[in-house]
Design a protein around this motif. Sequence first.
Motif, PDB file in Angstrom:
ATOM      1  N   TRP A  90     -21.160  21.381  76.772  1.00 22.98           N
ATOM      2  CA  TRP A  90     -19.889  22.047  77.047  1.00 22.98           C
ATOM      3  C   TRP A  90     -19.750  22.357  78.524  1.00 22.98           C
ATOM      4  CZ3 TRP A  90     -15.151  22.746  76.679  1.00 22.98           C
ATOM      5  CH2 TRP A  90     -14.496  23.914  77.060  1.00 22.98           C
ATOM      6  N   MET A  91     -20.800  22.835  79.146  1.00 21.03           N
ATOM      7  CA  MET A  91     -20.723  23.184  80.560  1.00 21.03           C
ATOM      8  C   MET A  91     -20.609  21.947  81.446  1.00 21.03           C
ATOM      9  SD  MET A  91     -20.473  26.353  80.644  1.00 21.03           S
ATOM     10  CE  MET A  91     -20.527  26.444  82.430  1.00 21.03           C
ATOM     11  N   ALA A  92     -21.231  20.856  81.041  1.00 24.06           N
ATOM     12  CA  ALA A  92     -21.087  19.605  81.793  1.00 24.06           C
ATOM     13  C   ALA A  92     -19.642  19.105  81.723  1.00 24.06           C
ATOM     14  CB  ALA A  92     -22.045  18.549  81.256  1.00 24.06           C
ATOM     15  N   VAL A  93     -19.055  19.167  80.529  1.00 29.32           N
ATOM     16  CA  VAL A  93     -17.655  18.766  80.370  1.00 29.32           C
ATOM     17  C   VAL A  93     -16.736  19.712  81.143  1.00 29.32           C
ATOM     18  CG1 VAL A  93     -15.774  18.560  78.702  1.00 29.32           C
ATOM     19  CG2 VAL A  93     -18.024  17.623  78.154  1.00 29.32           C
ATOM     20  N   SER A  94     -17.017  21.011  81.096  1.00 27.37           N
ATOM     21  CA  SER A  94     -16.198  21.986  81.818  1.00 27.37           C
ATOM     22  C   SER A  94     -16.236  21.735  83.316  1.00 27.37           C
ATOM     23  CB  SER A  94     -16.681  23.413  81.514  1.00 27.37           C
ATOM     24  OG  SER A  94     -16.478  23.728  80.155  1.00 27.37           O
ATOM     25  N   SER A  95     -17.405  21.367  83.835  1.00 30.38           N
ATOM     26  CA  SER A  95     -17.528  21.048  85.262  1.00 30.38           C
ATOM     27  C   SER A  95     -16.633  19.876  85.631  1.00 30.38           C
ATOM     28  CB  SER A  95     -18.982  20.727  85.609  1.00 30.38           C
ATOM     29  OG  SER A  95     -19.835  21.818  85.315  1.00 30.38           O
ATOM     30  N   ALA A  96     -16.636  18.859  84.766  1.00 28.21           N
ATOM     31  CA  ALA A  96     -15.784  17.692  85.015  1.00 28.21           C
ATOM     32  C   ALA A  96     -14.307  18.071  84.941  1.00 28.21           C
ATOM     33  CB  ALA A  96     -16.102  16.589  84.003  1.00 28.21           C
ATOM     34  N   LEU A  97     -13.953  18.966  84.006  1.00 24.34           N
ATOM     35  CA  LEU A  97     -12.562  19.381  83.864  1.00 24.34           C
ATOM     36  C   LEU A  97     -12.078  20.151  85.092  1.00 24.34           C
ATOM     37  CD1 LEU A  97     -12.462  20.511  80.114  1.00 24.34           C
ATOM     38  CD2 LEU A  97     -11.234  18.573  81.124  1.00 24.34           C
ATOM     39  N   VAL A  98     -12.927  21.017  85.646  1.00 21.29           N
ATOM     40  CA  VAL A  98     -12.517  21.774  86.827  1.00 21.29           C
ATOM     41  C   VAL A  98     -12.378  20.840  88.033  1.00 21.29           C
ATOM     42  CG1 VAL A  98     -13.077  23.698  88.355  1.00 21.29           C
ATOM     43  CG2 VAL A  98     -13.621  23.850  85.931  1.00 21.29           C
ATOM     44  N   LEU A  99     -13.290  19.889  88.172  1.00 19.56           N
ATOM     45  CA  LEU A  99     -13.142  18.909  89.254  1.00 19.56           C
ATOM     46  C   LEU A  99     -11.881  18.081  89.052  1.00 19.56           C
ATOM     47  CD1 LEU A  99     -14.319  17.655  91.816  1.00 19.56           C
ATOM     48  CD2 LEU A  99     -15.617  16.087  90.364  1.00 19.56           C
ATOM     49  N   PHE A 100     -11.555  17.777  87.808  1.00 22.40           N
ATOM     50  CA  PHE A 100     -10.332  17.044  87.462  1.00 22.40           C
ATOM     51  C   PHE A 100      -9.093  17.825  87.898  1.00 22.40           C
ATOM     52  CE2 PHE A 100      -7.158  15.843  84.096  1.00 22.40           C
ATOM     53  CZ  PHE A 100      -7.028  14.509  84.423  1.00 22.40           C
ATOM     54  N   MET A 101      -9.194  19.155  87.927  1.00 22.91           N
ATOM     55  CA  MET A 101      -8.073  19.980  88.394  1.00 22.91           C
ATOM     56  C   MET A 101      -7.781  19.734  89.867  1.00 22.91           C
ATOM     57  SD  MET A 101      -9.060  23.579  86.534  1.00 22.91           S
ATOM     58  CE  MET A 101      -7.688  24.499  87.231  1.00 22.91           C
ATOM     59  N   MET A 102      -8.819  19.501  90.654  1.00 22.85           N
ATOM     60  CA  MET A 102      -8.647  19.292  92.092  1.00 22.85           C
ATOM     61  C   MET A 102      -8.197  17.875  92.386  1.00 22.85           C
ATOM     62  SD  MET A 102      -8.856  20.588  95.140  1.00 22.85           S
ATOM     63  CE  MET A 102      -9.303  20.299  96.856  1.00 22.85           C
ATOM     64  N   ILE A 103      -8.984  16.922  91.923  1.00 22.74           N
ATOM     65  CA  ILE A 103      -8.622  15.510  92.082  1.00 22.74           C
ATOM     66  C   ILE A 103      -8.709  14.847  90.699  1.00 22.74           C
ATOM     67  CG2 ILE A 103      -9.183  15.122  94.512  1.00 22.74           C
ATOM     68  CD1 ILE A 103     -11.992  14.296  93.665  1.00 22.74           C
ATOM     69  N   PRO A 104      -7.558  14.424  90.192  1.00 24.09           N
ATOM     70  CA  PRO A 104      -6.270  14.261  90.872  1.00 24.09           C
ATOM     71  C   PRO A 104      -5.237  15.366  90.611  1.00 24.09           C
ATOM     72  CG  PRO A 104      -6.257  13.006  88.860  1.00 24.09           C
ATOM     73  CD  PRO A 104      -7.585  13.702  88.899  1.00 24.09           C
ATOM     74  N   GLY A 105      -5.564  16.411  89.803  1.00 29.40           N
ATOM     75  CA  GLY A 105      -4.555  17.361  89.362  1.00 29.40           C
ATOM     76  C   GLY A 105      -3.813  18.056  90.486  1.00 29.40           C
ATOM     77  N   LEU A 106      -4.528  18.844  91.285  1.00 30.53           N
ATOM     78  CA  LEU A 106      -3.881  19.583  92.370  1.00 30.53           C
ATOM     79  C   LEU A 106      -3.295  18.639  93.412  1.00 30.53           C
ATOM     80  CD1 LEU A 106      -3.408  22.537  93.347  1.00 30.53           C
ATOM     81  CD2 LEU A 106      -5.431  22.237  94.798  1.00 30.53           C
ATOM     82  N   ALA A 107      -3.994  17.530  93.648  1.00 33.40           N
ATOM     83  CA  ALA A 107      -3.499  16.559  94.631  1.00 33.40           C
ATOM     84  C   ALA A 107      -2.129  16.027  94.232  1.00 33.40           C
ATOM     85  CB  ALA A 107      -4.500  15.408  94.767  1.00 33.40           C
ATOM     86  N   LEU A 108      -1.940  15.684  92.965  1.00 29.55           N
ATOM     87  CA  LEU A 108      -0.647  15.179  92.507  1.00 29.55           C
ATOM     88  C   LEU A 108       0.387  16.305  92.427  1.00 29.55           C
ATOM     89  CD1 LEU A 108      -1.763  12.703  89.681  1.00 29.55           C
ATOM     90  CD2 LEU A 108      -0.906  12.144  91.967  1.00 29.55           C
ATOM     91  N   PHE A 109      -0.028  17.480  91.999  1.00 35.89           N
ATOM     92  CA  PHE A 109       0.891  18.618  91.917  1.00 35.89           C
ATOM     93  C   PHE A 109       1.469  18.930  93.293  1.00 35.89           C
ATOM     94  CE2 PHE A 109       1.592  23.258  92.101  1.00 35.89           C
ATOM     95  CZ  PHE A 109       2.537  23.393  91.087  1.00 35.89           C
ATOM     96  N   TYR A 110       0.611  19.058  94.293  1.00 38.77           N
ATOM     97  CA  TYR A 110       1.078  19.328  95.647  1.00 38.77           C
ATOM     98  C   TYR A 110       1.781  18.118  96.253  1.00 38.77           C
ATOM     99  CZ  TYR A 110      -1.333  23.857  96.220  1.00 38.77           C
ATOM    100  OH  TYR A 110      -1.719  25.168  96.136  1.00 38.77           O
TER     101      TYR A 110
END
Length: 363
Positions: free
Chosen positions: A37-57
């Motif tokens: 779960w923590m390994a997946v959560s780490s990937a999800l938070v990184l996913f928030m930055m690239i590409p999530g936040l990058a595309l949002f901004y």
Amino acid sequence: MPLLTRAGAIALLLFLAPCSLFAAEAPPAIDSGDTAWMAVSSALVLFMMIPGLALFYGGLVRTKNVLSVLVQCFALTGVMSLLWLLVGYSLAFSDGGSANAIIGGFDRILLRGLGPDSVFETMPEAVFVLFQMTFFIITPGLIVGAFAERMKFSAMLLFCSAWAVLCYLPICHMVWGGGILQQWGLIDLAGGTVVHATAGIAALVACIMVGKRKGYPEEPMKPHNLTMTCIGTGMLWVGWFGFNGGSQFHSNGSAGMTMLATQISASAAAMTWMAIEWWKNGKPSALGIVTGAIAGLATITPASGVTGPGAAALVGISAGIVCYWAAVWLKNKVGFDDSLDVFGVHGVGGILGTILAAFTAMP
């Protein structure tokens, strides 16, 4: 006393003595479910930055600045990862000696002592290091939205690096690393103070010091691609389950309740923001709905681990109202150029959520 009798007495004492006197202390057990779960959560938070936040901004800025914003997000990911390796983890989570209430020490620089057998609670310590690294990455990334379109790339890297070391790491240690705010009992599961409030306040100061964009506010500076922004918002929303749920550190009912509260708050805030726009402007907007969702996610972040579903809806409604006021009315009234409403959404949302946590916490 005869020798045989003495030997018998000693044997009896040894038999009755606690086994813990002789058995070596068992190392902490690694739970495969928690680790996964923590390994997946780490990937999800990184996913928030690239590409999530990058595309949002990227969708919110003008066409000529899209690539610049995307590159800033990718560059910050690399720089913050290396800073975390060098001193970040040590200053945030190690013992700082006499300064322990404020900042950690240097005994874990370059992740000294970390090996495949190192354990944090029920997971390998390497997984915990990675999870916390993703928070260190995305926090300065949020600040970029405040001065988007008007800071040189080199200046952005220098400012964000200095801010991360001088501001994020002490606050992280004080809240999560055994420092003074944690000792005082501050409720902040996943970063209402550590991430959103600190980033929002830094964003406000930075955009005022840098100054307004040329032509603002007379010249309209509309988002160039709201489709991109909507896609980025979806990625942020999904990633937020790792952001909040992963902060429980275990794959259990508490993580499930945290994720449920996260979903409800985001939905309530998005619908509240939409309703306000519908009432004021005669129709809702895509930008309003996605901004409301992000406001609800940011506001529930500190309280998500202690808030039930009903209270989460109230947090989301409050986020939709208060963050709308900050991002629209307050921004226009004061006149600062927070390009992508970092302070109004993340700063105000993080502060509001931290305050509401005291009232919504379940017994």
